[in-house]
Scaffold this motif. Sequence first.
Motif, mmCIF file in Angstrom:
data_model
loop_
_atom_site.group_PDB
_atom_site.id
_atom_site.type_symbol
_atom_site.label_atom_id
_atom_site.label_comp_id
_atom_site.label_asym_id
_atom_site.label_seq_id
_atom_site.Cartn_x
_atom_site.Cartn_y
_atom_site.Cartn_z
ATOM 1 N N HIS A 109 -37.847 -25.872 -18.147
ATOM 2 C CA HIS A 109 -38.707 -25.305 -18.178
ATOM 3 C C HIS A 109 -38.373 -23.442 -18.332
ATOM 4 O O HIS A 109 -39.837 -23.176 -19.084
ATOM 5 N N TYR A 158 -51.486 -26.570 -22.425
ATOM 6 C CA TYR A 158 -50.582 -25.924 -21.371
ATOM 7 C C TYR A 158 -49.717 -25.521 -21.821
ATOM 8 O O TYR A 158 -48.861 -24.638 -20.242
ATOM 9 N N PHE A 173 -47.749 -21.040 -20.172
ATOM 10 C CA PHE A 173 -46.912 -20.536 -19.407
ATOM 11 C C PHE A 173 -46.018 -19.972 -20.335
ATOM 12 O O PHE A 173 -44.374 -18.993 -19.710
ATOM 13 N N SER A 206 -42.589 -24.867 -14.103
ATOM 14 C CA SER A 206 -41.318 -25.002 -13.292
ATOM 15 C C SER A 206 -42.471 -26.063 -12.722
ATOM 16 O O SER A 206 -43.077 -26.323 -12.185
ATOM 17 N N PRO A 207 -40.630 -26.571 -11.667
ATOM 18 C CA PRO A 207 -41.555 -28.191 -10.814
ATOM 19 C C PRO A 207 -42.774 -27.609 -10.233
ATOM 20 O O PRO A 207 -42.993 -28.576 -9.737
ATOM 21 N N TRP A 265 -44.732 -25.721 -10.451
ATOM 22 C CA TRP A 265 -46.134 -25.966 -10.987
ATOM 23 C C TRP A 265 -46.371 -27.634 -12.188
ATOM 24 O O TRP A 265 -47.823 -27.558 -12.184
ATOM 25 N N VAL A 266 -45.215 -28.116 -12.018
ATOM 26 C CA VAL A 266 -45.960 -29.352 -12.630
ATOM 27 C C VAL A 266 -46.430 -30.229 -11.069
ATOM 28 O O VAL A 266 -47.233 -30.304 -11.896
#
Lengths: 363, 226
Positions: free
Chosen positions: A72, A97, A101, B129-130, B132-133
Motif C-alpha cells: 500500500h 477507492y 488513499f 493499509s491493512p 483500512w482494508v
Amino acid sequence: MTLSVSIRHPLAHFALDLSFEAGPGVTAIFGRSGAGKTTLVNAVAGMLRPAEGRIALGGQMLSDRSHFVPPHKRRIGYVFQDGRLFPHLTVRQNLLYGRWFSGAGADLGRIVEMLGLGMLMDRRPARLSGGEKQRVAIGRALLCAPRLLLLDEPLAALDGARKAEILPYLERLREEGMPILYVSHSVAEVMRLAARVILLDAGRITGSGAPADMLSDPASGLAQSEVGALIPARVAARDPDGLARLDTAAGPLYLPTQDPVGTVLNIRIHSQDVMIALSPPVGISALNILPAVVEQVIPRGHEALIRLRLGPEALLARITARSATALGLVPGMPCHAILKTVAIADHSVSEGVTTGVFSARSR
Amino acid sequence: MTPEEWQAVLLSLRVALVATLVSLPFGILAAMALARWRFPGRQILNGLVHLPLILPPVVTGYLLLLTFGRRGTVGQWLAETGIVFAFNWTGAVLAAAVMAFPLLVRAIRLSLEAVDPGLEAAAGTLGASPLWVFATVTLPMILPGIIAGAVLAFAKAMGEFGATITFVANIPGHTQTLPSAIYALLQVPGGEERAMRLVAIAIAVAMSALLLSEWLSRAIARRVAS
C-alpha cells in the motif's frame, strides 16, 4: 521512471531467477502458464517478498535484504486477471477507492472518458459484463496515480469480442507514458501492445527484445505454431474484386480487407503457412509469392525451420526435413516464398479490431 | 403480569443485549485470529472458544464463579476497580456472553472464510493499509455473518440458564432472568399458568430476533452482491 528487478525466489518446481529493467512504455512478460509470470508481478507489487535480490523503482528501493516497502506504500497499479472489483461498492466508489488513499490522484473525468465508463458509474460490479469489469479495474488502478502499472493477463478471461472491446483502451494507456508490465501468453496481444518482450520460461528469462524479432527468432522458445513473422504494411490500392494491395518492404501482398487506402497495419505470417519454391511457381492458386533468400536452416527433428530474408524483412518457413534436404536449402540460396495465409495482426492505434480476426486465405 | 415477571423479562433483554454488544468486538477478533492468522496455540484458542458449547453449563458457571467470584483470582482484583460480577446482573451478562461466544465466533469465521483474499490484496495495491482494508473491504463483506452471529448470540443469551444460575444465583430483581423466573415458577404449586405467559414471551422474542436477522441479512446481501 524505470523499474529494476533482480531477484531469486524458490517456487514449487523451479526457482524464479531473473533480472531485467523496464522503462516507460509497454514491456510484455511472455511465457506459458506456470512460467512464473504472476509470481514475478506479485513480487513487484509487494504481495510477495522475494527470498533474495532487489527491486527498485525510479531510484527508490522497494525490496532488498534490509528494506521492504509494503504494497500500500508502493503506488504501483495492479490490474488482475479476474478484475477483483469490490462487490459492495458502485463503479464510481470502486474507481475512487485508491484515489482517496493516494491523496491528489488523477482526474476522474478524463479516465472515465478514456475508458468509456460514463454510463456505468452507478452500477454495481455484479451488473457489469466481463469487459466492463476489466475497464473499471484499469480505471481504478490508474486513479491512484501509479508510478508503474502491472497488467496480469487482463484479457485472458474474456472472449474474442470482449478482447476487441478492451484492446483499444489498452492502446490509449500506452500514451500515458508510465512504465507498464503486461503479462500475457497471447502472441497477438503482445504484438499489438508491447514495445519490448521479455520471454520467461521456468522462472528464467530466455530472451528479450522487440516483439517482431522475438516472434521470428526460432530460438526464442515460443511454441512452434506461434512462431511467425510480423511485417508492417500499407494499404496501397483496393481492387474491384474486394482484394486490396498492401505494400511491404518485402514486396506487394494481396488480401481482402475493408481498410481504406493509406491504412498502416501489421501483417502476421505463421511459419507453417509459408512454402518454399526454388523456381518461380507457375499454375498455382497462391497470390502472394515473394522472392527471398535462405538465411538460416534450423533442423528440428523431422522438421526444419527456414529463416528467409526478403529485403529488410525476415520470414520463417516450417517445412519437413525431407523437403529441406530434397531442395538442398543452404544459406544464401535464392528462392520464392509462397504465402498460404496472411493475417492482419494489428491496425494503427485505436482502430479497434482484434488481432487475427481477418485472416485471409489467399490460395 | 406481575412486576417481578416484568423485571425478569426486562433484565433478560438487557443482559442479552449488553452481552451481545460487548462480546462483538472480541468475537470479530477471535474469528479473525482463527480464520486468518497462523500462530502457535491457535488450536488451543479454538478449543477455548468452543469449550462452553460442549461443557455442561453448570461447569462453565462454576468455573466463572471460581474465577470471577468474590474470592476468585480475577474477581478480587476486579472488585478493587469497582467491577463486581458476583450475584450482580453484570455476572449474568458475563455468563451469557461466554455461553454465546462460540456461536458468535463460528458465524463470523464462516463469513470471513468466504471473503476472497484477492479482494483484500487488491485494496492493498490501491493504497489501503491493512487496517483500512479491514474497515473498507473485509468488514462490509462479513456484515451479514456478523449480524447472523449477533442474533444467534442474542437468542442464546436470552435463553442461558445453567451457567447463569450457577454463577449469579436466582435473585428476583437482580439476577433472575426469564429462564430462571420460569424455573422458579415451576417450583411452586399453581405457578404453571404464570410460567406459560413467560414461555410465550420467550417464544415471541426468539421469533422476532430470527425474523429481524433474516431480514437484515437479506437487505445487506442485496447491497453487497446485487
